[in-house]
Design a protein around this motif. Structure first.
Motif, short mmCIF file in Angstrom:
data_model
loop_
_atom_site.label_atom_id
_atom_site.label_comp_id
_atom_site.label_asym_id
_atom_site.label_seq_id
_atom_site.Cartn_x
_atom_site.Cartn_y
_atom_site.Cartn_z
N LEU A 17 -31.91 -5.82 21.54
CA LEU A 17 -30.64 -5.12 21.41
C LEU A 17 -30.35 -4.33 22.68
N TRP A 18 -29.06 -4.34 23.06
CA TRP A 18 -28.61 -3.61 24.23
C TRP A 18 -27.41 -2.74 23.85
N ILE A 19 -27.37 -1.52 24.39
CA ILE A 19 -26.18 -0.67 24.28
C ILE A 19 -25.62 -0.51 25.69
N CYS A 20 -24.35 -0.87 25.84
CA CYS A 20 -23.72 -0.86 27.17
C CYS A 20 -22.52 0.08 27.18
N ASP A 21 -22.18 0.59 28.37
CA ASP A 21 -20.93 1.34 28.51
C ASP A 21 -19.78 0.47 28.05
N GLY A 22 -18.80 1.09 27.40
CA GLY A 22 -17.68 0.34 26.86
C GLY A 22 -16.54 0.12 27.82
N ASP A 23 -16.77 0.35 29.12
CA ASP A 23 -15.69 0.20 30.11
C ASP A 23 -15.54 -1.22 30.64
N GLY A 24 -16.38 -2.15 30.12
CA GLY A 24 -16.29 -3.54 30.55
C GLY A 24 -17.19 -3.89 31.71
N ALA A 25 -17.85 -2.89 32.30
CA ALA A 25 -18.72 -3.17 33.44
C ALA A 25 -20.08 -3.72 33.02
N GLY A 26 -20.44 -3.52 31.76
CA GLY A 26 -21.70 -4.07 31.26
C GLY A 26 -22.93 -3.31 31.69
N ASN A 27 -22.78 -2.01 32.05
CA ASN A 27 -23.94 -1.21 32.44
C ASN A 27 -24.79 -0.89 31.21
N VAL A 28 -26.07 -1.27 31.25
CA VAL A 28 -26.95 -1.12 30.10
C VAL A 28 -27.52 0.30 30.05
N LYS A 29 -27.29 1.00 28.93
CA LYS A 29 -27.77 2.37 28.76
C LYS A 29 -29.02 2.44 27.89
N TYR A 30 -29.25 1.43 27.07
CA TYR A 30 -30.39 1.47 26.15
C TYR A 30 -30.79 0.04 25.82
N VAL A 31 -32.09 -0.19 25.72
CA VAL A 31 -32.62 -1.51 25.36
C VAL A 31 -33.71 -1.33 24.32
N LYS A 32 -33.72 -2.19 23.32
CA LYS A 32 -34.77 -2.20 22.31
C LYS A 32 -35.20 -3.63 22.05
N GLU A 33 -36.50 -3.90 22.19
CA GLU A 33 -37.05 -5.23 21.90
C GLU A 33 -37.95 -5.13 20.67
N ILE A 34 -37.78 -6.06 19.74
CA ILE A 34 -38.57 -6.09 18.51
C ILE A 34 -39.26 -7.44 18.41
N SER A 35 -40.57 -7.43 18.28
CA SER A 35 -41.35 -8.66 18.13
C SER A 35 -41.84 -8.77 16.69
N ASP A 36 -42.31 -9.96 16.33
CA ASP A 36 -42.84 -10.20 14.97
C ASP A 36 -41.85 -9.76 13.91
N TRP A 37 -40.59 -10.14 14.11
CA TRP A 37 -39.50 -9.66 13.25
C TRP A 37 -39.77 -9.91 11.77
N ASN A 38 -40.36 -11.03 11.42
CA ASN A 38 -40.51 -11.40 10.01
C ASN A 38 -41.71 -10.77 9.32
N THR A 39 -42.45 -9.91 9.98
CA THR A 39 -43.59 -9.26 9.34
C THR A 39 -43.14 -7.96 8.66
N ASP A 40 -43.81 -7.63 7.54
CA ASP A 40 -43.36 -6.52 6.70
C ASP A 40 -43.49 -5.16 7.35
N ASP A 41 -44.36 -5.02 8.33
CA ASP A 41 -44.47 -3.71 8.99
C ASP A 41 -43.43 -3.54 10.10
N VAL A 42 -42.63 -4.58 10.36
CA VAL A 42 -41.58 -4.50 11.36
C VAL A 42 -40.20 -4.46 10.71
N SER A 43 -39.98 -5.30 9.72
CA SER A 43 -38.70 -5.33 9.01
C SER A 43 -38.97 -5.49 7.52
N THR A 44 -37.98 -5.14 6.72
CA THR A 44 -38.13 -5.22 5.27
C THR A 44 -36.99 -6.04 4.68
#
Length: 448
Positions: A76-103
């Protein structure tokens, strides 16, 4: 067909994905979301389940229109909304289908979800933002450099182009816009939907012809890259049921050149029948004791861990990078061939005359101007596009198990099950395709 949803941070709006079972990743749209403490910034990532690869591969194989997901990673990325695409925040999630990561969640749709809270230095200042998320598999058939290399303080490309080494692989993505007010918190959902189409052939009563070896589903065109953009980003609550939020988008590019047809999936009849023979003289390949389920493990398999099929049937299908129709060319054809590829018999695969897609103008990626400026009209029953998150099926197959109430059992064809009904190829010249969109919509196909 299938649909997976990613419920993203409270920041995110919805992201959607479908067409062969619904597989969409999304964040809920804010309806019914509980209140949060002042100043709290929460994103809920939700991958909703909305759909032949019979071989081991990087993403899940397509066995039916069942809503399910097997992706391992969400970014997931959060970018400035001005259209320039500057990334302000990044989150990477692995093992998505495991119960301790997602429900598992069942509100609105059904799938898996996780919640992310932005704290301290990660909190967003007042302003407008765009949130993007992509759900993908390990060892993917896509070239994912544009996904994996986009870090904080870099530039995000809203229309990522991902080359693919196969006809397609399931992947989810979505986007939402967010306005953060000073001193106020939020909890918003981001919805990720399936970004590919799906196509399958589920057939029985296969004509016997000397030397017959393969059933091939071939297409008039094939794109080799997928464009992540122009998202739907809606929570599609029904698998293939269709609603006001259905879109008709061709998000493929980099088409193969030439005038030949392109194979989507191949059914090796020797994997479904112990011998290609007609001992009873009915001009069909013998079924009965001559039939076998190639997906059934050879030794003491656990019921429910492998797909089952009606006895006497054969199945083949794949996820497909969407492509636009080619004027004057039959879009899909089912071919019975020998080992060398000689066509012994063929069936045209058409959309039904009342299919909703025939009324639509299709939105297409324009590679020349790198935008979504191309609109395509003139969809016909035999000349039609394969669009994103729609499932196109010959025969009916709603679940990986022919009868979910009897897992591990390959049933006899009678009585017929309306949710698992292979199409007979005996004395027919027309195949019927069904397109399943939660896949967003289900289209019925006909054999000609």
């Amino acid at each position: 067909m299938k649909k997976n949803y990613l419920l993203g941070m409270a920041l995110m709006a919805s992201l959607s994905f479908y067409s062969c079972d619904k597989e969409v990743v999304y964040v809920q749209d804010g309806n019914g979301v509980e209140s949060v403490a002042d100043g709290a910034q929460i994103i809920t990532l939700q991958v909703e389940n909305g759909g032949d690869g019979l071989a081991t591969r990087a993403g899940r194989p397509l066995y039916s229109a069942e809503a399910k997901q097997t992706i391992e990673n969400v970014k997931l990325w959060i970018c400035d909304g001005d259209g320039a695409g500057n990334v302000k925040y990044v989150k990477e999630i692995s093992d998505w289908n495991t119960d301790d990561v997602s429900t598992v969640y069942t509100t609105g749709g059904h799938g898996r979800q996780t919640t992310i809270e932005l704290k301290d230095a990660d909190k967003l200042a007042a302003g407008t933002y765009k949130i993007y998320a992509v759900g993908y598999s390990n060892s993917s058939a896509y070239t994912l450099t544009d996904v994996t290399n986009v870090a904080k303080e870099s530039t995000f490309n809203e229309n990522m182009v991902l080359p693919c080494s196969t006809v397609g692989e399931e992947i989810f993505a979505g986007q939402m816009e967010l306005t953060v007010e000073k001193g106020k918190g939020f909890k918003k959902p981001v919805v990720l939907n399936r970004q590919v189409a799906g196509a399958f052939a589920y057939v029985k009563d296969i004509p016997f012809m000397e030397g017959a070896k393969y059933l091939k589903l071939v297409a008039s065109a094939q794109n080799q890259s997928l464009v992540l953009g122009n998202f739907n980003s809606f929570d599609l609550t029904g698998n293939g049921s269709g609603n006001a939020n259905v879109k008709y988008v061709v998000n493929g590019t980099n088409g193969k050149s030439g005038s030949e047809t392109y194979v989507i999936s191949t059914i090796d009849l020797n994997k479904w029948f112990t011998a290609i023979k007609d001992d009873n003289g009915d001009n069909l390949i013998d079924a009965g004791e001559n039939w076998k389920n190639p997906c059934r493990p050879s030794s003491s398999p656990t019921a429910g861990t492998y797909p089952t099929f009606q006895k006497g049937s054969a199945f083949g299908g794949e996820f497909v990078i969407p492509f636009a129709h080619v004027d004057g060319k039959q879009t899909l054809t089912l071919q019975l061939t020998n080992a060398g590829g000689k066509v012994l018999r063929s069936w045209k695969v058409n959309l039904g005359s009342t299919d909703e897609q025939l009324k639509q103008t299709i939105t297409c990626w324009n590679s020349g101007s790198t935008d979504w400026s191309t609109s395509l009209s003139g969809e016909l029953a035999n000349t039609y596009s394969l669009v994103r998150n729609h499932l196109y099926g010959i025969g009916t197959r709603m679940n990986d198990e022919a009868n979910p109430e009897k897992p591990g059992v390959d049933p006899d064809p009678n009585p017929e099950n309306p949710n698992d009904k292979p199409e007979s190829l005996n004395n027919k010249q027309e195949l019927v395709l069904k397109v399943n969109d939660n896949w967003e919509v289900i289209h019925g196909m006909e054999l000609d």
